[in-house]
Design an enzyme around this catalytic site. Structure first.
Site, PDB file in Angstrom:
ATOM      1  N   HIS A  50       0.809  -1.212   0.000  1.00  7.45           N
ATOM      2  CA  HIS A  50       0.000   0.000   0.000  1.00  7.45           C
ATOM      3  C   HIS A  50       0.846   1.266   0.000  1.00  7.45           C
ATOM      4  O   HIS A  50       0.342   2.362   0.256  1.00  7.45           O
ATOM      5  CB  HIS A  50      -0.937   0.005   1.222  1.00  7.45           C
ATOM      6  CG  HIS A  50      -2.190   0.782   1.006  1.00  7.45           C
ATOM      7  ND1 HIS A  50      -2.379   2.053   1.483  1.00  7.45           N
ATOM      8  CD2 HIS A  50      -3.324   0.476   0.349  1.00  7.45           C
ATOM      9  CE1 HIS A  50      -3.574   2.502   1.147  1.00  7.45           C
ATOM     10  NE2 HIS A  50      -4.164   1.566   0.450  1.00  7.45           N
ATOM     11  N   ASP A  71      -7.339   4.264   8.950  1.00  8.96           N
ATOM     12  CA  ASP A  71      -8.660   4.339   8.323  1.00  8.96           C
ATOM     13  C   ASP A  71      -8.924   3.120   7.436  1.00  8.96           C
ATOM     14  O   ASP A  71     -10.073   2.755   7.212  1.00  8.96           O
ATOM     15  CB  ASP A  71      -8.785   5.613   7.483  1.00  8.96           C
ATOM     16  CG  ASP A  71      -8.933   6.856   8.347  1.00  8.96           C
ATOM     17  OD1 ASP A  71      -9.382   6.720   9.498  1.00  8.96           O
ATOM     18  OD2 ASP A  71      -8.608   7.954   7.875  1.00  8.96           O
ATOM     19  N   GLU A 113     -12.377  13.114  13.270  1.00  6.32           N
ATOM     20  CA  GLU A 113     -11.682  13.464  12.039  1.00  6.32           C
ATOM     21  C   GLU A 113     -12.451  14.591  11.359  1.00  6.32           C
ATOM     22  O   GLU A 113     -13.529  14.983  11.808  1.00  6.32           O
ATOM     23  CB  GLU A 113     -11.549  12.272  11.087  1.00  6.32           C
ATOM     24  CG  GLU A 113     -10.516  11.247  11.513  1.00  6.32           C
ATOM     25  CD  GLU A 113     -10.149  10.276  10.411  1.00  6.32           C
ATOM     26  OE1 GLU A 113     -10.565  10.500   9.246  1.00  6.32           O
ATOM     27  OE2 GLU A 113      -9.439   9.291  10.694  1.00  6.32           O
TER      28      GLU A 113
END
Length: 542
Positions: free
Chosen positions: A121, A182, A293
């Protein structure tokens, strides 16, 4: 007539020549925007075949894959494609140790390096290795995941384990990790090598602050157990250490009692000052949410209708009359965890906290979802994007840590000028408390009590051009970095990317000497993680 011996020698030579040609062909079509002198591995020297042969002779329970190397020559960023020589699929930690020791004992020549790859990632080719060895950490079969309940609960996991799997396994015991990212389809070793940040970080700190113990294979091949009290220098070094000092093969992660449900809330602001004031008030209060957030919304059409699939407006009629088109808005996203038997009490607490905020009236949107669905929310979006062929597009993301004292200067220029026509991807913005972050780790943060994470997650869509094209996005990112440097905002990159050691020195600042000393101690030949472009094998450390 030819003798049997000469025929055999000729056949062997032909086979070697064929292998060289085959390997050269496999190196074609590699991205030529390489930070290395060559865009594809150099297999023209027959000694490379001897090197491959030496790897095959290692006593491993796993094995090397020399044929399917293209699958690790790509990452989530989808902008760099560096082909390795071999992929190690280890079954045991000993496989990793044996491989690193083998390379270490070769010395500086050949210039062979090793990269640990989790779920791939990374954004800038950090998990790739041009002409080297990539270790597929997800192939590890040990250690098995083990959950311990009690006064100080924890889970022991492999460095190649995905956080989503940890969530499901710990929930069987009524427990869960305290701090998350997340996106949960990431490996433990990958996030702990960076930080691991999400909306719980204001309270619990990043994931690297919630680790009791690690097992690490150093750049010399040594298998070392480390913690705050045992081999502490290596423990703090690898946490946020960008893979430079060792490969995390096991982690003991702190757990807490897990809730079953989440009250999920969103409210909107048009005034940036009120938005940040409320965020800062929430992260400093005892009576607050469990997750906080925020994100920036620039000229988004049909915002309310898009949210209706997940959220219900508290005031449906008034909300339906709200228009987001042509505006820059700021969304504050908050979540409160609870168990079903406490629903009424939680609802009252949420309403009380919301009553103290300064959002635009009638823009309260709420939802109740399971704890798992909330934490795994990005994966649900991933499935939809994959169905549309939009998951594997280039992701030139930019992640920054901005001091609280400079957040208004940053917003005025970046949100009010540079990014006014950006629409392909969210822009996250939320504050965290420095006091929850351990400054002994390798991670570098701004030197203020409160700082903001800014994640500009813009994606270049297929065949897109103009403001949404890849080159334009990269130009904007450079403009943002140039502005931060010129205005002396004291910004630090998160998931940092630099091409020169001078820039890395500036990034680490006072921590550079410790960082370089740890490199020379635990990976003296600079074998590990060359994709970060910090140190290079064969060059003296400086």
């Amino acid at each position: 007539m030819f003798s049997c011996k000469s025929l055999r020698q000729s056949a062997e030579m032909l086979l070697k020549v064929f292998l060289v040609l085959l390997l050269n062909l496999a190196g074609h079509n590699i991205n030529h925007c390489s930070y290395l002198p060559h865009a594809s591995p150099d297999f023209t020297n027959l000694s490379s075949l001897d090197l491959v042969s030496s790897l095959k002779k290692l006593n491993l329970k796993g094995h090397f894959d020399l044929d399917n190397t293209r699958r690790v020559a790509k990452d989530f960023g989808n902008r760099y494609h560096f082909l390795p020589m071999a992929v190690l699929l280890p079954k045991t930690v000993s496989d990793i140790s044996t491989t690193i020791k083998h390379v270490f004992n070769m010395g500086h020549n050949p210039e062979l390096t090793i990269t640990a790859r989790g779920h791939g990632h990374s954004l800038q080719g950090q998990s790739q290795n041009h002409g080297g060895i990539v270790i597929n950490m997800e192939s590890l079969e040990e250690p098995k995941m083990h959950v311990k309940a009690g006064e100080l609960p924890y889970v022991d996991v492999s460095g190649g384990e995905l956080w989503i799997n940890i969530l499901h396994e710990t929930l069987k015991h009524g427990l869960a990790p305290k701090s998350w990212t997340d996106y949960l389809h990431l490996t433990v070793g990958g996030t702990l090598s960076n930080a691991g940040i999400s909306g719980q970080a204001f309270r619990h700190g990043p994931q690297i602050n919630n680790v009791y113990q690690l097992e690490v294979v150093t750049g010399k091949g040594d298998i070392v157990n480390c913690s705050e009290k045992q081999n502490a220098d290596l423990f703090y070094g690898v946490l946020g250490g960008l893979g430079q000092f060792g490969i995390i093969t096991r982690a003991r992660i702190s757990l807490e009692p897990a809730p079953k449900m989440v009250k999920w809330n969103r409210v909107l602001y048009s005034d940036f000052n009120l938005f940040t004031k409320d965020q800062e008030q929430l992260i400093s209060s005892d009576n607050t949410f469990d997750y906080i957030e925020g994100f920036v919304i620039i000229n988004r059409t049909g915002l309310v209708n898009n949210w209706r699939s997940t959220f219900s407006p508290k005031e449906p009629l008034q909300a339906s009359q709200f228009s987001s088109e042509g505006k820059t808005l700021y969304c504050l996203e908050m979540a409160k965890y609870f168990n079903p038997e406490d629903a009424n009490i939680i609802n009252q607490k949420v309403e009380y906290i919301l009553s103290k905020l300064n959002y635009i009236p009638y823009t309260v949107f709420q939802s109740e979802v399971s704890y798992v669905d909330f934490l795994n929310r990005v994966h649900i979006s991933e499935i939809k994007l994959r169905e549309k062929g939009l998951w594997d597009v280039p992701h030139p993301w930019l992640n920054l840590l901005v001091p609280k004292s400079k957040i208004y200067n940053f917003a005025e220029e970046v949100f009010g000028n540079i990014l006014t026509d950006t629409s392909n991807g969210p822009i996250l913005i939320y504050p965290v408390n420095q006091s929850r972050w351990n400054d002994k780790t390798s991670l570098v943060t701004p030197a203020e009590d409160v700082f903001y994470l800014i994640a500009i997650l813009t994606s270049a869509l297929p065949s897109s051009s103009g403001s949404d094209g890849l080159e334009n996005i990269l130009t904007k990112n450079k403009g943002i970095l140039d502005f931060c440097e010129k205005a002396k905002l004291g910004v630090k990159q998160y998931l940092p990317h630099y091409n020169t050691q001078d820039h890395w020195r500036a990034h680490f600042g006072p921590k550079w000497d410790v960082f370089a000393r740890r490199k020379s101690t635990y990976d003296p030949l600079s074998i590990l993680t060359p994709g970060q472009r910090i140190f290079y094998k064969g060059r003296a450390l400086s």
